[in-house]
Design a protein around this motif. Structure first.
Motif, PDB file in Angstrom:
ATOM      1  N   SER A 236       3.216   0.211  -1.895  1.00  0.00           N
ATOM      2  CA  SER A 236       3.807   0.849  -3.071  1.00  0.00           C
ATOM      3  C   SER A 236       3.590   0.038  -4.341  1.00  0.00           C
ATOM      4  O   SER A 236       3.901   0.512  -5.423  1.00  0.00           O
ATOM      5  CB  SER A 236       5.315   1.062  -2.853  1.00  0.00           C
ATOM      6  OG  SER A 236       5.954  -0.168  -2.565  1.00  0.00           O
ATOM      7  N   ASN A 237       3.110  -1.187  -4.213  1.00  0.00           N
ATOM      8  CA  ASN A 237       2.836  -2.029  -5.378  1.00  0.00           C
ATOM      9  C   ASN A 237       1.341  -2.305  -5.490  1.00  0.00           C
ATOM     10  O   ASN A 237       0.648  -2.436  -4.483  1.00  0.00           O
ATOM     11  CB  ASN A 237       3.586  -3.361  -5.264  1.00  0.00           C
ATOM     12  CG  ASN A 237       5.100  -3.169  -5.294  1.00  0.00           C
ATOM     13  OD1 ASN A 237       5.602  -2.287  -5.991  1.00  0.00           O
ATOM     14  ND2 ASN A 237       5.810  -3.977  -4.535  1.00  0.00           N
ATOM     15  N   ARG A 238       0.859  -2.393  -6.743  1.00  0.00           N
ATOM     16  CA  ARG A 238      -0.562  -2.643  -6.987  1.00  0.00           C
ATOM     17  C   ARG A 238      -1.421  -1.694  -6.167  1.00  0.00           C
ATOM     18  O   ARG A 238      -2.248  -2.110  -5.336  1.00  0.00           O
ATOM     19  CB  ARG A 238      -0.916  -4.094  -6.682  1.00  0.00           C
ATOM     20  CG  ARG A 238      -0.191  -5.083  -7.583  1.00  0.00           C
ATOM     21  CD  ARG A 238      -0.732  -6.488  -7.418  1.00  0.00           C
ATOM     22  NE  ARG A 238      -0.051  -7.413  -8.317  1.00  0.00           N
ATOM     23  CZ  ARG A 238      -0.376  -8.696  -8.451  1.00  0.00           C
ATOM     24  NH1 ARG A 238      -1.377  -9.193  -7.743  1.00  0.00           N
ATOM     25  NH2 ARG A 238       0.288  -9.469  -9.293  1.00  0.00           N
ATOM     26  N   LEU A 239      -1.249  -0.416  -6.397  1.00  0.00           N
ATOM     27  CA  LEU A 239      -1.931   0.596  -5.614  1.00  0.00           C
ATOM     28  C   LEU A 239      -3.450   0.491  -5.776  1.00  0.00           C
ATOM     29  O   LEU A 239      -3.956   0.225  -6.868  1.00  0.00           O
ATOM     30  CB  LEU A 239      -1.470   1.987  -6.040  1.00  0.00           C
ATOM     31  CG  LEU A 239       0.019   2.289  -5.858  1.00  0.00           C
ATOM     32  CD1 LEU A 239       0.350   3.661  -6.407  1.00  0.00           C
ATOM     33  CD2 LEU A 239       0.390   2.212  -4.386  1.00  0.00           C
ATOM     34  N   ALA A 240      -4.149   0.725  -4.688  1.00  0.00           N
ATOM     35  CA  ALA A 240      -5.612   0.762  -4.722  1.00  0.00           C
ATOM     36  C   ALA A 240      -6.096   1.589  -3.542  1.00  0.00           C
ATOM     37  O   ALA A 240      -5.480   1.591  -2.466  1.00  0.00           O
ATOM     38  CB  ALA A 240      -6.194  -0.650  -4.658  1.00  0.00           C
ATOM     39  N   TYR A 241      -7.173   2.311  -3.756  1.00  0.00           N
ATOM     40  CA  TYR A 241      -7.786   3.081  -2.674  1.00  0.00           C
ATOM     41  C   TYR A 241      -8.743   2.150  -1.937  1.00  0.00           C
ATOM     42  O   TYR A 241      -9.681   1.610  -2.525  1.00  0.00           O
ATOM     43  CB  TYR A 241      -8.528   4.282  -3.234  1.00  0.00           C
ATOM     44  CG  TYR A 241      -8.941   5.280  -2.175  1.00  0.00           C
ATOM     45  CD1 TYR A 241      -8.117   6.349  -1.863  1.00  0.00           C
ATOM     46  CD2 TYR A 241     -10.142   5.147  -1.483  1.00  0.00           C
ATOM     47  CE1 TYR A 241      -8.483   7.272  -0.884  1.00  0.00           C
ATOM     48  CE2 TYR A 241     -10.516   6.043  -0.511  1.00  0.00           C
ATOM     49  CZ  TYR A 241      -9.674   7.107  -0.218  1.00  0.00           C
ATOM     50  OH  TYR A 241     -10.032   8.013   0.750  1.00  0.00           O
ATOM     51  N   ASP A 242      -8.503   1.929  -0.648  1.00  0.00           N
ATOM     52  CA  ASP A 242      -9.293   0.972   0.114  1.00  0.00           C
ATOM     53  C   ASP A 242      -9.926   1.676   1.316  1.00  0.00           C
ATOM     54  O   ASP A 242      -9.568   2.809   1.657  1.00  0.00           O
ATOM     55  CB  ASP A 242      -8.393  -0.176   0.590  1.00  0.00           C
ATOM     56  CG  ASP A 242      -9.171  -1.470   0.786  1.00  0.00           C
ATOM     57  OD1 ASP A 242     -10.415  -1.418   0.805  1.00  0.00           O
ATOM     58  OD2 ASP A 242      -8.530  -2.524   0.917  1.00  0.00           O
ATOM     59  N   TYR A 243     -10.871   0.980   1.940  1.00  0.00           N
ATOM     60  CA  TYR A 243     -11.575   1.510   3.101  1.00  0.00           C
ATOM     61  C   TYR A 243     -11.465   0.521   4.258  1.00  0.00           C
ATOM     62  O   TYR A 243     -11.437  -0.705   4.061  1.00  0.00           O
ATOM     63  CB  TYR A 243     -13.058   1.739   2.768  1.00  0.00           C
ATOM     64  CG  TYR A 243     -13.291   2.839   1.764  1.00  0.00           C
ATOM     65  CD1 TYR A 243     -13.512   4.148   2.173  1.00  0.00           C
ATOM     66  CD2 TYR A 243     -13.297   2.565   0.401  1.00  0.00           C
ATOM     67  CE1 TYR A 243     -13.727   5.162   1.256  1.00  0.00           C
ATOM     68  CE2 TYR A 243     -13.512   3.565  -0.526  1.00  0.00           C
ATOM     69  CZ  TYR A 243     -13.729   4.863  -0.092  1.00  0.00           C
ATOM     70  OH  TYR A 243     -13.936   5.857  -1.005  1.00  0.00           O
ATOM     71  N   TRP A 244     -11.435   1.071   5.474  1.00  0.00           N
ATOM     72  CA  TRP A 244     -11.318   0.248   6.668  1.00  0.00           C
ATOM     73  C   TRP A 244     -12.273   0.769   7.745  1.00  0.00           C
ATOM     74  O   TRP A 244     -12.724   1.906   7.691  1.00  0.00           O
ATOM     75  CB  TRP A 244      -9.898   0.277   7.232  1.00  0.00           C
ATOM     76  CG  TRP A 244      -8.850  -0.149   6.251  1.00  0.00           C
ATOM     77  CD1 TRP A 244      -8.452  -1.425   5.977  1.00  0.00           C
ATOM     78  CD2 TRP A 244      -8.094   0.701   5.392  1.00  0.00           C
ATOM     79  NE1 TRP A 244      -7.492  -1.423   5.015  1.00  0.00           N
ATOM     80  CE2 TRP A 244      -7.243  -0.141   4.623  1.00  0.00           C
ATOM     81  CE3 TRP A 244      -8.041   2.061   5.170  1.00  0.00           C
ATOM     82  CZ2 TRP A 244      -6.358   0.356   3.684  1.00  0.00           C
ATOM     83  CZ3 TRP A 244      -7.165   2.576   4.231  1.00  0.00           C
ATOM     84  CH2 TRP A 244      -6.334   1.718   3.505  1.00  0.00           C
ATOM     85  N   GLY A 245     -12.568  -0.084   8.715  1.00  0.00           N
ATOM     86  CA  GLY A 245     -13.397   0.309   9.856  1.00  0.00           C
ATOM     87  C   GLY A 245     -14.479  -0.711  10.137  1.00  0.00           C
ATOM     88  O   GLY A 245     -14.733  -1.634   9.364  1.00  0.00           O
ATOM     89  N   ASP A 246     -15.143  -0.538  11.266  1.00  0.00           N
ATOM     90  CA  ASP A 246     -16.207  -1.447  11.675  1.00  0.00           C
ATOM     91  C   ASP A 246     -17.354  -1.466  10.671  1.00  0.00           C
ATOM     92  O   ASP A 246     -18.031  -2.497  10.510  1.00  0.00           O
ATOM     93  CB  ASP A 246     -16.741  -1.045  13.054  1.00  0.00           C
ATOM     94  CG  ASP A 246     -15.743  -1.359  14.170  1.00  0.00           C
ATOM     95  OD1 ASP A 246     -14.844  -2.201  13.940  1.00  0.00           O
ATOM     96  OD2 ASP A 246     -15.867  -0.761  15.256  1.00  0.00           O
ATOM     97  N   THR A 247     -17.565  -0.348  10.012  1.00  0.00           N
ATOM     98  CA  THR A 247     -18.661  -0.282   9.037  1.00  0.00           C
ATOM     99  C   THR A 247     -18.462  -1.323   7.936  1.00  0.00           C
ATOM    100  O   THR A 247     -19.423  -1.950   7.478  1.00  0.00           O
ATOM    101  CB  THR A 247     -18.740   1.132   8.420  1.00  0.00           C
ATOM    102  OG1 THR A 247     -18.981   2.074   9.473  1.00  0.00           O
ATOM    103  CG2 THR A 247     -19.864   1.228   7.400  1.00  0.00           C
TER     104      THR A 247
END
Length: 412
Positions: A348-359
């Protein structure tokens, strides 16, 4: 704004008038309905007070007034009401004439009602002024013009009529009191509405700034979903992940002053952002001296692996030119891998769209195998980008946490 409540900028004034008349359109129509109800009520109860001949005249004129009010109700719902503020003056000028005719037709009922024509004028003018002070929306100047015109005509009539001086002064004073209160009410309503308009404009400007800041850290579509209270979690089957890192950053940190080091980092990240915009690459975040981006994600406009490689190649070229100008030899390593990822916003703080996974992990490991000012890609990226790029022969390397991996080096 001044005494007559007017913005200095004509465009702002027009916007205010349009917005205010639009906002008060329902209230204005309700006021017209009330006026119609009053005339209907008079028509119902007047047989108790007026003789038949006068009643016919009064009811006929009342019916015309009701029709005029119905027409006014329609006009208020059109765009002309928003654009032509002088319509208020025209409507009330016609209503004033109708009221005078109505009072003249009732002049013969003084014996029955005990009210003279001049007495009825005081009552009707008081009602008209009070009614108009609300009905003239965002229109102080036209209201003042109408009210003063009516007042001057009334005073002129009272002055020439054959009655004693004291009743003349008394009636003019009474109407003047109604006029003064009506002018103040109309002016104050408009003044307060303008204050609200200015406050809303300032609030909208701040909201736009906030939204712009939000869009700087989150894709616009994601920001809208968050504002709607939606949990943001997405799955992507084919994304090219790009890791960019500065070679020997620890060495640079030792030989450059903190201010100079930050300047060099800022130049690097600014160039990366510029290249990302050019090729439709989505910047994810920076991690120390590393730059993480994706092609094919939620805010990407690029063509997958091809855009990722073009982005990396141009960024290296720009950094080489920058190194020649600054004298600071900064080299980059770039690793690219294509595959499925999961994206979303957590916390809920310092929002950012991030990505996860083996790639993501594989792209990071491939970046570590790239040459200085070189680009290394996985076989998935190699086969996806197709023709148009020259690569070295594949190499099989063992990557930590990944295992044996085939990589290709772009021939710059």
């Amino acid at each position: 704004m001044g005494l007559l409540n007017r913005f200095a900028d004509p465009a702002v004034e027009d916007q205010y008038v349009t917005d205010e008349r639009q906002a008060r359109r329902t209230a204005t129509r309700t006021l017209i309905i009330i006026a119609i109800a009053v005339y209907v009520a008079f028509t119902i109860f007047n047989p108790m007070f007026f003789p038949g001949a006068v009643l016919i005249i009064y009811n006929s004129l009342s019916a015309l007034m009701i029709l005029a009010l119905v027409f006014a109700y329609y006009v208020v719902g059109t765009r002309f009401y928003l654009e032509w503020v002088w319509l208020d003056f025209l409507i009330f000028a016609l209503m004033s004439v109708a009221v005078v005719i109505l009072m003249a037709s009732l002049a013969r009922t003084e014996d029955t009602t005990g009210t003279s024509f001049l007495g009825m004028a005081v009552i009707n003018l008081g009602i008209a002024f009070a009614y108009a002070s609300i009905a003239f929306v965002a229109n102080v100047r036209w209201f003042l013009a109408w009210a003063m015109s009516v007042m001057l005509i009334y005073v002129g009539y009272v002055v020439v009529v054959d009655i004693p001086v004291f009743p003349k002064i008394y009636m003019i004073s009474n109407v003047s009191i109604f006029l003064t209160f009506a002018l103040f009410v109309n002016w104050d309503i408009d003044r307060r509405a303008r204050d609200v308009f200015v406050a809303n404009e300032a609030l909208d400007a701040e909201r736009q700034k906030t939204e712009q800041l939000l869009y700087n850290v989150l894709p616009q579509s994601v920001a809208k979903r968050l504002r709607a209270g939606e949990a943001v979690a997405d799955s992507f089957s084919d994304v090219s992940v790009i890791f960019v890192d500065i070679v020997g950053f620890s060495r640079l940190a030792k030989i450059l002053s903190p201010g100079h080091l930050v300047e060099q980092l800022n130049n690097f990240f600014s160039m990366a952002d510029e290249c990302a915009d050019r090729y439709g690459i989505e910047k994810v975040k920076t991690i120390g001296d590393a730059y993480l981006a994706v092609s094919g994600g939620t805010a990407s406009g690029g063509q997958g692996a091809r855009a990722a490689i073009n982005f990396g190649r141009e960024l290296i070229t720009m950094m080489q030119s920058r190194a020649e100008e600054s004298g600071v030899d900064i080299k980059l390593r770039i690793g690219i891998h294509s595959g499925p990822v999961v994206g979303g916003v957590v916390g809920s703080n310092r929002l950012a769209y991030d990505y996860w996974g083996d790639t993501m992990n594989i792209a990071s490991r491939i970046e570590g195998t790239a040459d200085a000012n070189g680009i290394a890609v996985s076989s998935a990226t190699y086969f996806e980008c197709g023709d148009g790029f020259a690569f070295s022969e594949p190499e099989s390397l063992t990557l930590k946490g990944v295992g044996d991996t085939e990589i290709y080096r772009l021939q710059m």
